[in-house]
Motif scaffolding. Structure first.
Motif, PDB file in Angstrom:
ATOM      1  N   ASN A   1       4.010   5.785  21.026  1.00  0.00           N
ATOM      2  CA  ASN A   1       3.584   5.573  22.416  1.00  0.00           C
ATOM      3  C   ASN A   1       2.783   6.750  22.956  1.00  0.00           C
ATOM      4  O   ASN A   1       1.831   6.562  23.714  1.00  0.00           O
ATOM      5  N   GLN A   2       3.157   7.972  22.572  1.00  0.00           N
ATOM      6  CA  GLN A   2       2.389   9.141  22.998  1.00  0.00           C
ATOM      7  C   GLN A   2       0.987   9.091  22.396  1.00  0.00           C
ATOM      8  O   GLN A   2       0.007   9.440  23.059  1.00  0.00           O
ATOM      9  N   TRP A   3       0.886   8.637  21.164  1.00  0.00           N
ATOM     10  CA  TRP A   3      -0.412   8.493  20.515  1.00  0.00           C
ATOM     11  C   TRP A   3      -1.247   7.439  21.248  1.00  0.00           C
ATOM     12  O   TRP A   3      -2.456   7.611  21.435  1.00  0.00           O
ATOM     13  N   LYS A   4      -0.601   6.353  21.683  1.00  0.00           N
ATOM     14  CA  LYS A   4      -1.319   5.335  22.471  1.00  0.00           C
ATOM     15  C   LYS A   4      -1.868   5.959  23.747  1.00  0.00           C
ATOM     16  O   LYS A   4      -3.003   5.695  24.138  1.00  0.00           O
TER      17      LYS A   4
ATOM     18  N   ASN B   1     -16.599  -5.921  21.743  1.00  0.00           N
ATOM     19  CA  ASN B   1     -15.804  -4.703  21.718  1.00  0.00           C
ATOM     20  C   ASN B   1     -14.679  -4.718  22.734  1.00  0.00           C
ATOM     21  O   ASN B   1     -14.333  -3.692  23.295  1.00  0.00           O
ATOM     22  N   TYR B   2     -14.107  -5.899  22.984  1.00  0.00           N
ATOM     23  CA  TYR B   2     -13.018  -5.996  23.939  1.00  0.00           C
ATOM     24  C   TYR B   2     -11.843  -6.739  23.335  1.00  0.00           C
ATOM     25  O   TYR B   2     -11.996  -7.667  22.562  1.00  0.00           O
ATOM     26  N   TYR B   3     -10.679  -6.290  23.691  1.00  0.00           N
ATOM     27  CA  TYR B   3      -9.433  -6.921  23.310  1.00  0.00           C
ATOM     28  C   TYR B   3      -8.999  -7.750  24.517  1.00  0.00           C
ATOM     29  O   TYR B   3      -8.922  -7.233  25.621  1.00  0.00           O
ATOM     30  N   ARG B   4      -8.765  -9.027  24.334  1.00  0.00           N
ATOM     31  CA  ARG B   4      -8.420  -9.908  25.439  1.00  0.00           C
ATOM     32  C   ARG B   4      -6.936 -10.249  25.410  1.00  0.00           C
ATOM     33  O   ARG B   4      -6.394 -10.618  24.380  1.00  0.00           O
TER      34      ARG B   4
ATOM     35  N   GLU C   1      -0.389  -2.774  27.351  1.00  0.00           N
ATOM     36  CA  GLU C   1       0.799  -2.614  26.522  1.00  0.00           C
ATOM     37  C   GLU C   1       1.999  -3.399  27.060  1.00  0.00           C
ATOM     38  O   GLU C   1       3.086  -3.312  26.506  1.00  0.00           O
ATOM     39  N   ASP C   2       1.794  -4.090  28.156  1.00  0.00           N
ATOM     40  CA  ASP C   2       2.824  -4.928  28.772  1.00  0.00           C
ATOM     41  C   ASP C   2       4.082  -4.113  29.079  1.00  0.00           C
ATOM     42  O   ASP C   2       5.187  -4.453  28.671  1.00  0.00           O
ATOM     43  N   THR C   3       3.865  -3.003  29.806  1.00  0.00           N
ATOM     44  CA  THR C   3       4.963  -2.121  30.190  1.00  0.00           C
ATOM     45  C   THR C   3       4.709  -1.616  31.602  1.00  0.00           C
ATOM     46  O   THR C   3       3.721  -1.991  32.229  1.00  0.00           O
ATOM     47  N   SER C   4       5.556  -0.748  32.101  1.00  0.00           N
ATOM     48  CA  SER C   4       5.406  -0.237  33.466  1.00  0.00           C
ATOM     49  C   SER C   4       4.504   0.999  33.480  1.00  0.00           C
ATOM     50  O   SER C   4       4.319   1.681  32.468  1.00  0.00           O
TER      51      SER C   4
ATOM     52  N   HIS D   1      -5.890   6.900  27.157  1.00  0.00           N
ATOM     53  CA  HIS D   1      -6.162   7.636  28.388  1.00  0.00           C
ATOM     54  C   HIS D   1      -7.131   8.801  28.170  1.00  0.00           C
ATOM     55  O   HIS D   1      -8.100   8.950  28.900  1.00  0.00           O
ATOM     56  N   VAL D   2      -6.860   9.621  27.173  1.00  0.00           N
ATOM     57  CA  VAL D   2      -7.681  10.814  26.963  1.00  0.00           C
ATOM     58  C   VAL D   2      -9.020  10.456  26.328  1.00  0.00           C
ATOM     59  O   VAL D   2     -10.080  10.851  26.809  1.00  0.00           O
ATOM     60  N   VAL D   3      -8.975   9.715  25.233  1.00  0.00           N
ATOM     61  CA  VAL D   3     -10.206   9.426  24.500  1.00  0.00           C
ATOM     62  C   VAL D   3     -11.005   8.310  25.167  1.00  0.00           C
ATOM     63  O   VAL D   3     -12.199   8.441  25.414  1.00  0.00           O
ATOM     64  N   GLU D   4     -10.337   7.182  25.481  1.00  0.00           N
ATOM     65  CA  GLU D   4     -11.018   6.023  26.049  1.00  0.00           C
ATOM     66  C   GLU D   4     -11.276   6.146  27.536  1.00  0.00           C
ATOM     67  O   GLU D   4     -12.183   5.522  28.065  1.00  0.00           O
ATOM     68  N   GLY D   5     -10.422   6.889  28.230  1.00  0.00           N
ATOM     69  CA  GLY D   5     -10.593   7.043  29.674  1.00  0.00           C
ATOM     70  C   GLY D   5     -10.010   5.899  30.492  1.00  0.00           C
ATOM     71  O   GLY D   5     -10.378   5.714  31.650  1.00  0.00           O
ATOM     72  N   LEU D   6      -9.093   5.114  29.897  1.00  0.00           N
ATOM     73  CA  LEU D   6      -8.466   4.024  30.645  1.00  0.00           C
ATOM     74  C   LEU D   6      -7.494   4.586  31.680  1.00  0.00           C
ATOM     75  O   LEU D   6      -6.918   5.651  31.493  1.00  0.00           O
ATOM     76  N   THR D   7      -7.293   3.851  32.744  1.00  0.00           N
ATOM     77  CA  THR D   7      -6.342   4.259  33.771  1.00  0.00           C
ATOM     78  C   THR D   7      -4.920   3.966  33.297  1.00  0.00           C
ATOM     79  O   THR D   7      -4.719   3.157  32.380  1.00  0.00           O
ATOM     80  N   ILE D   8      -3.973   4.587  33.959  1.00  0.00           N
ATOM     81  CA  ILE D   8      -2.559   4.358  33.643  1.00  0.00           C
ATOM     82  C   ILE D   8      -2.221   2.876  33.843  1.00  0.00           C
ATOM     83  O   ILE D   8      -1.523   2.273  33.022  1.00  0.00           O
ATOM     84  N   THR D   9      -2.740   2.289  34.908  1.00  0.00           N
ATOM     85  CA  THR D   9      -2.483   0.879  35.200  1.00  0.00           C
ATOM     86  C   THR D   9      -3.028  -0.018  34.090  1.00  0.00           C
ATOM     87  O   THR D   9      -2.361  -0.957  33.653  1.00  0.00           O
ATOM     88  N   ALA D  10      -4.240   0.265  33.627  1.00  0.00           N
ATOM     89  CA  ALA D  10      -4.851  -0.553  32.568  1.00  0.00           C
ATOM     90  C   ALA D  10      -4.047  -0.453  31.272  1.00  0.00           C
ATOM     91  O   ALA D  10      -3.846  -1.454  30.580  1.00  0.00           O
ATOM     92  N   ILE D  11      -3.590   0.743  30.964  1.00  0.00           N
ATOM     93  CA  ILE D  11      -2.780   0.918  29.745  1.00  0.00           C
ATOM     94  C   ILE D  11      -1.471   0.148  29.886  1.00  0.00           C
ATOM     95  O   ILE D  11      -1.038  -0.537  28.951  1.00  0.00           O
ATOM     96  N   ALA D  12      -0.835   0.248  31.055  1.00  0.00           N
ATOM     97  CA  ALA D  12       0.425  -0.454  31.289  1.00  0.00           C
ATOM     98  C   ALA D  12       0.240  -1.960  31.139  1.00  0.00           C
ATOM     99  O   ALA D  12       1.069  -2.638  30.516  1.00  0.00           O
ATOM    100  N   GLU D  13      -0.845  -2.504  31.670  1.00  0.00           N
ATOM    101  CA  GLU D  13      -1.112  -3.936  31.532  1.00  0.00           C
ATOM    102  C   GLU D  13      -1.368  -4.309  30.080  1.00  0.00           C
ATOM    103  O   GLU D  13      -0.870  -5.310  29.586  1.00  0.00           O
TER     104      GLU D  13
END
Length: 188
Positions: free
Chosen positions: A140-143, A100-103, A162-165, A148-160
């Motif tokens: 991007n808002q849906w992402k 259940n992980y995306y690498r 999605e390869d963005t800031s 963040h809301v549903v999965e509970g990932l941090t902003i940093t984890a999402i940025a990494e």
């Protein structure tokens, strides 16, 4: 002992006291196939020989104290390293074996499927609600909502992921919050 002439060389002292190192290794039940502990004991003996002050007590007592404590310190250090390695290996094994992980770039991120996400409010058609929300938001808002809301990932984890800031992800969140407030104010 700096200014005074030493009566014995270290080689003579070593020949007389080498068994102290073996004694402490045996006494502490240490297996030493690579002679790491023996070398540590030898260095401890050298340090004790260099720092010894005759007016503070017998050299043999100082050797015993120094050698024993250095061996214990080395054991503790190696035990901490083994514990850290074991924890790291367990975490990596779990991440690599769990499907259940995306690498990406050597980092594993949890995979989420929105269709399987339960909505916490009973009596509301969650599929229709999610569709309405998704229709109102940009991709991007849906992402941001998904991760963040549903999965509970941090902003940093999402940025990494999605390869963005981080600032871009924060901007997605601000826009999504604004639109979600508008949707809830309209009463859906």
């Amino acid at each position: 002992m700096e200014g005074k002439q030493k009566r014995f060389t270290f080689e003579e002292i070593f020949k007389q006291n080498e068994l102290r190192i073996h004694y402490h290794i045996h006494r502490l039940n240490i297996r030493d196939p690579h002679h790491e502990y023996y070398q540590e004991g030898l260095v401890a003996m050298w340090n004790a020989y260099e720092k010894y002050e005759p007016d503070k007590g017998p050299l043999a007592t100082y050797f015993n104290y120094t050698i024993r404590n250095r061996l214990i310190d080395l054991m503790r250090k190696q035990n901490r390293e083994h514990e850290k390695d074991a924890i790291y290996l367990q975490e990596q094994s779990t991440r690599m074996k769990d499907g259940n992980y995306y690498r990406r770039h050597g980092t594993a991120y949890p995979v989420m499927q929105v269709a399987d996400t339960p909505f916490p409010y009973e009596g509301i058609d969650s599929a229709a609600l999610w569709k309405t929300i998704k229709d109102e938001l940009t991709e991007n808002q849906w992402k941001w909502v998904t991760y963040h809301v549903v999965e509970g990932l941090t902003i940093t984890a999402i940025a990494e992921q999605e390869d963005t800031s981080r600032e871009a992800v924060k901007s997605w969140g601000k826009g999504a919050k604004r639109k979600l407030r508008r949707i809830t104010d309209e009463g859906m």
